[in-house]
Design an enzyme around this catalytic site. Structure first.
Site, PDB file in Angstrom:
ATOM      1  N   MET A 144      -1.663   4.848  24.252  1.00 34.33           N
ATOM      2  CA  MET A 144      -2.733   4.514  25.188  1.00 34.33           C
ATOM      3  C   MET A 144      -2.205   3.597  26.280  1.00 34.33           C
ATOM      4  O   MET A 144      -1.605   2.569  25.989  1.00 34.33           O
ATOM      5  CB  MET A 144      -3.872   3.806  24.448  1.00 34.33           C
ATOM      6  CG  MET A 144      -4.618   4.684  23.484  1.00 34.33           C
ATOM      7  SD  MET A 144      -5.765   3.702  22.484  1.00 34.33           S
ATOM      8  CE  MET A 144      -4.631   3.012  21.288  1.00 34.33           C
TER       9      MET A 144
ATOM     10  N   GLY B 290      -3.283  -2.187  25.884  1.00 32.31           N
ATOM     11  CA  GLY B 290      -2.069  -1.396  25.660  1.00 32.31           C
ATOM     12  C   GLY B 290      -1.709  -1.236  24.202  1.00 32.31           C
ATOM     13  O   GLY B 290      -1.601  -2.215  23.487  1.00 32.31           O
ATOM     14  N   SER B 291      -1.505  -0.010  23.738  1.00 34.19           N
ATOM     15  CA  SER B 291      -1.299   0.162  22.301  1.00 34.19           C
ATOM     16  C   SER B 291      -0.959   1.604  21.939  1.00 34.19           C
ATOM     17  O   SER B 291      -0.801   2.461  22.803  1.00 34.19           O
ATOM     18  CB  SER B 291      -2.571  -0.255  21.560  1.00 34.19           C
ATOM     19  OG  SER B 291      -3.695   0.371  22.157  1.00 34.19           O
ATOM     20  N   ARG B 292      -0.934   1.835  20.621  1.00 30.97           N
ATOM     21  CA  ARG B 292      -0.627   3.161  20.093  1.00 30.97           C
ATOM     22  C   ARG B 292      -1.294   3.299  18.731  1.00 30.97           C
ATOM     23  O   ARG B 292      -1.483   2.310  18.014  1.00 30.97           O
ATOM     24  CB  ARG B 292       0.894   3.282  19.973  1.00 30.97           C
ATOM     25  CG  ARG B 292       1.414   4.405  19.121  1.00 30.97           C
ATOM     26  CD  ARG B 292       2.932   4.363  19.107  1.00 30.97           C
ATOM     27  NE  ARG B 292       3.485   4.933  17.891  1.00 30.97           N
ATOM     28  CZ  ARG B 292       4.779   4.977  17.632  1.00 30.97           C
ATOM     29  NH1 ARG B 292       5.643   4.488  18.495  1.00 30.97           N
ATOM     30  NH2 ARG B 292       5.214   5.498  16.515  1.00 30.97           N
TER      31      ARG B 292
END
Length: 216
Positions: free
Chosen positions: A97, A185-187
């Site tokens: 993301m 911000g991430s996954r």
């Protein structure tokens, strides 16, 4: 519509934007600098509002498919050894993301939460190979009637400083309902049984609770 996790940050940024604009308008004589300050403040406000938006969606729930947990781009589809919970090989599908994506994490499948754990850690960039093992993260496992145990892991990125996890062991959850939220911000990694049919491809853009990630 905005997610509840953004209420304090949105209010704080709105306050800063208003006060900063008033100060700039009152005490900065140069019109270009004045409007430059106001413009920057408005841009930051818009970015915060964009990040915490939570658009209303019409979910088509189906126990025979697994839905993408988040909005973003598919960056990993591979067979791996999952070390934390299964301790065996699984199919991993990862969605990255960017800061402009909706950051609500949703349950890929409905069922009973059998595992939920938070891990403090580093803040490597979300696409780093070791981010799933070394970054701040949460691991949640839901036992579904069609797929058995499905693990999804929220992973903080370089900008993310807080992961919110709503999953509690023992509760029954509905597919596509809120599982958590990652700020800035991430996954998210999803671990599926070997042999599961993957319905997405690398670099494909997906929508949380809408795109079919895998099926039987």
């Amino acid at each position: 519509m905005f997610h509840q996790e953004g209420n304090k940050i949105i209010f704080g940024m709105l306050t800063i934007a208003i006060i900063g604009s008033i100060i700039a308008d009152s005490f900065v004589p140069n019109i270009y600098i004045k409007w430059g300050i106001i413009t920057v403040l408005m841009i930051f406000l818009i970015l915060v509002l964009q990040f915490f938006r939570n658009p209303k969606r019409n979910f088509s729930l189906n126990e025979d498919v697994l839905l993408s947990p988040v909005d973003g781009k598919v960056v990993v589809i591979e067979e791996v050894f999952e070390k934390e919970y299964f301790k065996e090989k699984r199919l991993q599908v990862s969605v990255f993301m960017s800061p402009i994506n909706v950051h609500v994490t949703r349950y890929p499948a409905g069922g009973d939460v059998v595992f939920s754990k938070y891990h403090p850690g580093k803040f490597l960039v979300a696409w780093h190979p070791k981010s799933s093992e070394e970054n701040e993260r949460t691991t949640v496992v839901v036992k579904s009637s069609s797929f058995g145990e499905i693990l999804h892991r929220q992973i903080a990125g370089a900008l993310a400083k807080r992961i919110v996890n709503y999953a509690k062991v023992g509760e029954t959850v509905e597919q596509a309902s809120d599982s958590g939220f990652i700020k800035f911000g991430s996954r998210v990694d999803v671990f599926l049984p070997i042999g599961t049919k993957i319905d997405v491809s690398l670099n494909q853009k997906v929508k949380g609770g809408i795109t079919v990630l895998a099926s039987k």
